[in-house]
Design a protein around this motif. Structure first.
Motif, PDB file in Angstrom:
ATOM      1  N   HIS A 280     129.144 -16.365 -40.083  1.00 38.73           N
ATOM      2  CA  HIS A 280     130.125 -17.407 -40.362  1.00 38.73           C
ATOM      3  C   HIS A 280     131.300 -16.769 -41.104  1.00 38.73           C
ATOM      4  O   HIS A 280     131.364 -16.788 -42.327  1.00 38.73           O
ATOM      5  CB  HIS A 280     129.490 -18.542 -41.170  1.00 38.73           C
ATOM      6  N   ALA A 281     132.209 -16.194 -40.335  1.00 36.66           N
ATOM      7  CA  ALA A 281     133.381 -15.511 -40.883  1.00 36.66           C
ATOM      8  C   ALA A 281     134.469 -16.530 -41.220  1.00 36.66           C
ATOM      9  O   ALA A 281     134.451 -17.651 -40.709  1.00 36.66           O
ATOM     10  CB  ALA A 281     133.899 -14.500 -39.862  1.00 36.66           C
ATOM     11  N   PRO A 282     135.421 -16.159 -42.056  1.00 40.08           N
ATOM     12  CA  PRO A 282     136.500 -17.088 -42.434  1.00 40.08           C
ATOM     13  C   PRO A 282     137.314 -17.591 -41.235  1.00 40.08           C
ATOM     14  O   PRO A 282     137.873 -18.671 -41.267  1.00 40.08           O
ATOM     15  CB  PRO A 282     137.380 -16.253 -43.364  1.00 40.08           C
ATOM     16  N   PHE A 283     137.347 -16.808 -40.166  1.00 40.76           N
ATOM     17  CA  PHE A 283     138.154 -17.166 -38.993  1.00 40.76           C
ATOM     18  C   PHE A 283     137.348 -17.787 -37.868  1.00 40.76           C
ATOM     19  O   PHE A 283     137.875 -18.067 -36.806  1.00 40.76           O
ATOM     20  CB  PHE A 283     138.891 -15.929 -38.471  1.00 40.76           C
ATOM     21  N   GLY A 284     136.047 -17.985 -38.079  1.00 43.07           N
ATOM     22  CA  GLY A 284     135.208 -18.602 -37.050  1.00 43.07           C
ATOM     23  C   GLY A 284     133.795 -18.045 -37.077  1.00 43.07           C
ATOM     24  O   GLY A 284     133.440 -17.240 -37.928  1.00 43.07           O
ATOM     25  N   VAL A 285     133.012 -18.486 -36.127  1.00 44.35           N
ATOM     26  CA  VAL A 285     131.612 -18.073 -36.036  1.00 44.35           C
ATOM     27  C   VAL A 285     131.491 -16.960 -34.998  1.00 44.35           C
ATOM     28  O   VAL A 285     131.988 -17.089 -33.878  1.00 44.35           O
ATOM     29  CB  VAL A 285     130.709 -19.265 -35.656  1.00 44.35           C
ATOM     30  N   LEU A 286     130.826 -15.867 -35.376  1.00 46.06           N
ATOM     31  CA  LEU A 286     130.579 -14.754 -34.466  1.00 46.06           C
ATOM     32  C   LEU A 286     129.096 -14.692 -34.138  1.00 46.06           C
ATOM     33  O   LEU A 286     128.252 -14.815 -35.033  1.00 46.06           O
ATOM     34  CB  LEU A 286     130.998 -13.428 -35.105  1.00 46.06           C
ATOM     35  N   HIS A 287     128.783 -14.494 -32.874  1.00 50.08           N
ATOM     36  CA  HIS A 287     127.394 -14.287 -32.440  1.00 50.08           C
ATOM     37  C   HIS A 287     127.269 -12.809 -32.084  1.00 50.08           C
ATOM     38  O   HIS A 287     127.972 -12.315 -31.206  1.00 50.08           O
ATOM     39  CB  HIS A 287     127.055 -15.178 -31.251  1.00 50.08           C
TER      40      HIS A 287
END
Length: 51
Positions: free
Chosen positions: A38-45
């Motif tokens: 859960h990065a500041p710029f969005g969710v990364l998988h």
């Protein structure tokens, strides 16, 4: 200085097939696990790879 670690792992974006193939050709394998960042710029998988 060279350091030997018992195991190395890395994260590769789940939708980056080119990077996944690169690491597989270089001795890493996909563990089948997904890390959700859960990065500041969005969710990364990200897929977890180990050597």
């Amino acid at each position: 200085m060279k350091v030997d670690y018992p195991q190395n792992c890395l994260l590769v974006l789940a939708n980056n097939a080119v990077a996944q193939r690169f690491y597989q050709r270089n001795g890493f394998h996909d563990t089948g696990q997904i890390y959700v960042d859960h990065a500041p710029f969005g969710v990364l998988h990200e897929r977890i790879f180990e050597d």
